[in-house]
Design a protein around this motif. Structure first.
Motif, short mmCIF file in Angstrom:
data_model
loop_
_atom_site.label_atom_id
_atom_site.label_comp_id
_atom_site.label_asym_id
_atom_site.label_seq_id
_atom_site.Cartn_x
_atom_site.Cartn_y
_atom_site.Cartn_z
N LEU A 175 44.76 -36.66 -14.56
CA LEU A 175 45.88 -37.19 -13.76
C LEU A 175 45.51 -37.54 -12.32
CD1 LEU A 175 48.83 -37.99 -13.61
CD2 LEU A 175 49.39 -35.59 -13.11
N PRO A 176 44.78 -36.69 -11.57
CA PRO A 176 44.47 -37.05 -10.17
C PRO A 176 43.73 -38.39 -10.05
CG PRO A 176 43.93 -34.75 -10.60
CD PRO A 176 44.24 -35.37 -11.93
N TYR A 177 42.86 -38.66 -10.99
CA TYR A 177 42.10 -39.92 -10.93
C TYR A 177 42.96 -41.10 -11.34
CZ TYR A 177 38.44 -36.40 -10.86
OH TYR A 177 37.67 -35.31 -10.53
N LEU A 178 43.82 -40.87 -12.32
CA LEU A 178 44.74 -41.93 -12.76
C LEU A 178 45.69 -42.30 -11.63
CD1 LEU A 178 45.57 -40.49 -16.30
CD2 LEU A 178 43.99 -42.35 -15.78
N GLU A 179 46.20 -41.29 -10.95
CA GLU A 179 47.13 -41.54 -9.83
C GLU A 179 46.41 -42.18 -8.65
OE1 GLU A 179 50.62 -38.18 -10.30
OE2 GLU A 179 48.75 -37.60 -9.28
N LYS A 180 45.19 -41.73 -8.40
CA LYS A 180 44.43 -42.27 -7.27
C LYS A 180 44.13 -43.75 -7.48
CE LYS A 180 42.44 -41.35 -3.32
NZ LYS A 180 43.20 -40.86 -2.17
N ALA A 181 43.88 -44.12 -8.75
CA ALA A 181 43.60 -45.52 -9.06
C ALA A 181 44.82 -46.40 -8.75
CB ALA A 181 43.20 -45.67 -10.52
N VAL A 182 46.01 -45.92 -9.13
CA VAL A 182 47.24 -46.67 -8.85
C VAL A 182 47.52 -46.71 -7.36
CG1 VAL A 182 49.76 -46.69 -9.18
CG2 VAL A 182 48.23 -46.23 -11.12
N GLU A 183 47.22 -45.60 -6.69
CA GLU A 183 47.39 -45.56 -5.22
C GLU A 183 46.45 -46.54 -4.54
OE1 GLU A 183 46.15 -42.43 -1.74
OE2 GLU A 183 47.09 -41.57 -3.54
N ALA A 184 45.23 -46.66 -5.07
CA ALA A 184 44.24 -47.56 -4.47
C ALA A 184 44.61 -49.02 -4.68
CB ALA A 184 42.86 -47.28 -5.05
N ASP A 185 45.20 -49.33 -5.85
CA ASP A 185 45.60 -50.71 -6.14
C ASP A 185 46.79 -50.67 -7.10
OD1 ASP A 185 45.94 -53.36 -6.65
OD2 ASP A 185 43.94 -53.71 -7.49
N GLY A 186 47.97 -50.78 -6.52
CA GLY A 186 49.20 -50.74 -7.31
C GLY A 186 49.43 -51.97 -8.17
N SER A 187 48.57 -52.98 -8.02
CA SER A 187 48.71 -54.20 -8.83
C SER A 187 47.64 -54.28 -9.92
CB SER A 187 48.63 -55.44 -7.94
OG SER A 187 47.36 -55.53 -7.33
N SER A 188 46.93 -53.17 -10.14
CA SER A 188 45.90 -53.15 -11.17
C SER A 188 46.53 -52.85 -12.53
CB SER A 188 44.83 -52.09 -10.86
OG SER A 188 44.00 -51.87 -11.99
N PHE A 189 46.45 -53.82 -13.43
CA PHE A 189 47.01 -53.65 -14.78
C PHE A 189 46.38 -52.45 -15.48
CE2 PHE A 189 46.74 -54.40 -19.36
CZ PHE A 189 48.07 -54.62 -19.69
N LEU A 190 45.07 -52.33 -15.35
CA LEU A 190 44.37 -51.25 -16.04
C LEU A 190 44.75 -49.89 -15.48
CD1 LEU A 190 42.37 -50.66 -18.26
CD2 LEU A 190 40.50 -51.02 -16.64
N ALA A 191 44.84 -49.80 -14.14
CA ALA A 191 45.22 -48.52 -13.52
C ALA A 191 46.62 -48.11 -13.94
CB ALA A 191 45.13 -48.63 -12.00
N LEU A 192 47.57 -49.05 -13.94
CA LEU A 192 48.95 -48.76 -14.34
C LEU A 192 49.03 -48.40 -15.83
CD1 LEU A 192 50.77 -51.63 -12.40
CD2 LEU A 192 51.00 -49.19 -11.94
#
Length: 391
Positions: A347-364
Motif C-alpha cells: 500500500l505505501p508504494y501504491l499510494e506514493k505512486a498516485v501521490e507522485a502522479d495522480g494522472s498515471s493510469f497504471l498507478a491508479l
C-alpha cells in the motif's frame, strides 16, 4: 628569295615572341597568386585581391593560347584563382567564380596524366570545400537546414572523409529530419577516435537507429560505445535501456551491476536492475533493487509503481495458491492472513505512486486493485472515477 627568307624569319621570331609572352603570362599568374597567398597566410586575404585579379587576367590570356591552353598547370592555377576569388567575394559573383573553378578543375584533372599538379589540386579541393562549408554555415544560420546539408555534402566531394563536413552534414540532416542521411554521415565518424565528439556520435548513431526502428543496430552501437568508453554513464545507460527493451535481461544484469558499482547513487540503474531481476523471476533481488532506488528518491514514480505492483502480485500469488490448496482451516487462515499482510505492505508504494502522479493510469489501476482485494467499495468507486476522467 631573300624577301621570302626575311618574311619567314619575321614569322618565326614573332611566333617565338608570342610563346614566350604566353609562358610569361603563366609565370606572371603564378607569381601574383603567390603574393596573394602570402597575404592570405597572415589572415587578411582581402588585401590580396588585386594580386588575385592580376593572376586571373594573366591566366585568361594563357588559356586562350595554343601553347598553354592544354597545360594542366594553366588550368590548375585558373581553378585556384577563381576558387579564392569566390571565397573573398561576398557578392553574387561568387557563384560565377566557383563555377569557373569547378570547370577548370575538371579540365586540369583530365590533362594531368602524370599527376604533376596533384599537390595544388589538393589545395584546390580544400578551397572548394571551404566555399561549400561557408555556404552551409550561412544556410544553417538562416535555419535552412536542407540547403545547409546540400552544401556540406557537396563539400565532401572535394574532401571525402573530412570530419568537420561529415559532422555538420549529419547535424543538418538531423535538423531537416533526414535521419537516414544523418546516419550515413555519422557512421563514417564512429571509427575516427581522434574526432573530438566521438562519444556523442556513437550515442547519436544508436539513437538514430532506434528512431528508424532498427533495434539490432541500435544495440550494436550502444554496446560498441559502452565498451569503447567504459567510464561514460550516458553510453552505459543507453546500452542497458536498449537491452532491456529487447528482452535481453539475462545478458544485461552483469552490465547493470557493474555500472551500479561505478554509480551507486544513480537511482535509474537500481530501477533497471529491478526490472531485469523481475523479468528473470528473481523477485527478491528485484524488490531489493527497487527499494534501493527509492532510498535515493522516495518520489521516483516508476520505482513506486513497479515495487507496489510486484508486492501486490506476490500477495495475489499466495492468495490464489492458498485457495487452490486443500489445507486445514487453521493453516488456511494463517496463509490468507500472510497474503493480506503482503497486500498491506504494498500500500505505501501504491499510494506514493498516485501521490507522485495522480494522472498515471497504471498507478491508479494498481491502487484500485488493492482496494478491490480489500473490498472497499467507496475507494473503488473513487479511483474508477479518476481513471474514467483520464479518458
Amino acid at each position: 628569295m631573300m624577301k621570302v627568307k626575311s618574311i619567314l624569319l619575321g614569322v618565326l621570331v614573332l611566333t617565338s615572341s608570342a610563346a614566350i609572352s604566353q609562358t610569361s603570362n603563366l609565370r606572371k599568374a603564378k607569381a601574383s597568386y603567390d603574393k596573394f597567398n602570402e597575404v592570405k597566410s597572415i589572415g587578411n586575404a582581402t588585401l590580396g585581391i588585386s594580386d588575385l585579379n592580376t593572376a586571373k587576367e594573366a591566366l585568361e590570356k594563357a588559356i586562350e593560347h595554343e601553347k598553354t591552353m592544354e597545360l594542366a598547370e594553366t588550368w590548375t592555377y585558373y581553378a585556384l584563382v577563381n576558387a579564392d576569388l569566390a571565397l573573398v567575394d561576398s557578392t553574387e559573383a561568387s557563384e560565377g567564380y566557383i563555377q569557373k573553378a569547378i570547370e577548370a578543375r575538371e579540365k586540369a584533372i583530365s590533362l594531368d596524366k602524370e599527376k604533376e599538379n596533384e599537390q595544388n589540386l589538393s589545395i584546390l579541393n580544400s578551397i572548394l570545400a571551404q566555399h561549400e562549408l561557408n555556404k552551409g554555415v550561412k544556410a544553417w544560420d538562416s535555419q535552412d537546414f536542407e540547403t545547409a546539408y546540400s552544401a556540406f555534402d557537396k563539400g565532401l566531394t572535394y574532401l571525402p572523409g573530412d570530419t568537420t563536413l561529415l559532422y555538420y552534414s549529419g547535424l543538418a540532416a538531423v535538423n531537416s529530419q533526414h535521419y537516414d542521411k544523418a546516419l550515413a554521415k555519422y557512421v563514417e565518424l564512429v571509427p575516427i577516435d581522434s574526432f573530438s565528439n566521438n562519444k556523442q556520435i556513437i550515442l547519436d548513431v544508436s539513437r538514430l537507429y532506434l528512431m528508424q526502428g532498427d533495434t539490432t543496430n541500435a544495440i550494436k552501437y550502444a554496446e560498441l560505445g559502452a565498451n569503447k568508453y567504459p567510464e561514460d554513464g550516458e553510453l552505459a545507460t543507453q546500452n542497458i535501456e536498449l537491452n532491456l527493451m529487447a528482452g535481453n535481461e539475462d545478458k544485461i544484469i552483469t552490465t547493470i551491476t557493474e555500472q551500479v558499482a561505478k554509480e551507486p547513487d544513480n537511482k535509474n540503474l537500481h530501477y533497471y536492475l529491478g526490472i531485469a531481476y523481475s523479468e528473470t523471476g528473481d523477485l527478491e533481488k528485484a524488490e531489493a533493487a527497487y527499494k534501493k532506488a527509492l532510498e535515493i528518491d522516495p518520489n521516483y514514480l516508476d520505482a513506486n509503481i513497479n515495487l507496489g505492483g510486484l508486492i501486490l502480485n506476490k500477495g495475489i500469488d499466495l492468495f490464489n495458491k492458498t485457495n487452490n490448496a486443500n489445507l486445514p482451516q487453521a493453516e488456511y487462515d494463517k496463509e490468507i492472513q500472510k497474503a493480506y499482510g503482503i497486500f498491506d505492505s504494498a500500500l505505501p508504494y501504491l499510494e506514493k505512486a498516485v501521490e507522485a502522479d495522480g494522472s498515471s493510469f497504471l498507478a491508479l489501476s494498481n491502487l484500485k486493485k488493492y482496494y478491490e482485494i480489500k473490498e472497499d467499495d467507496a475507494k473503488i468507486k473513487e479511483l474508477q472515477a479518476r481513471i474514467d476522467a483520464l479518458q
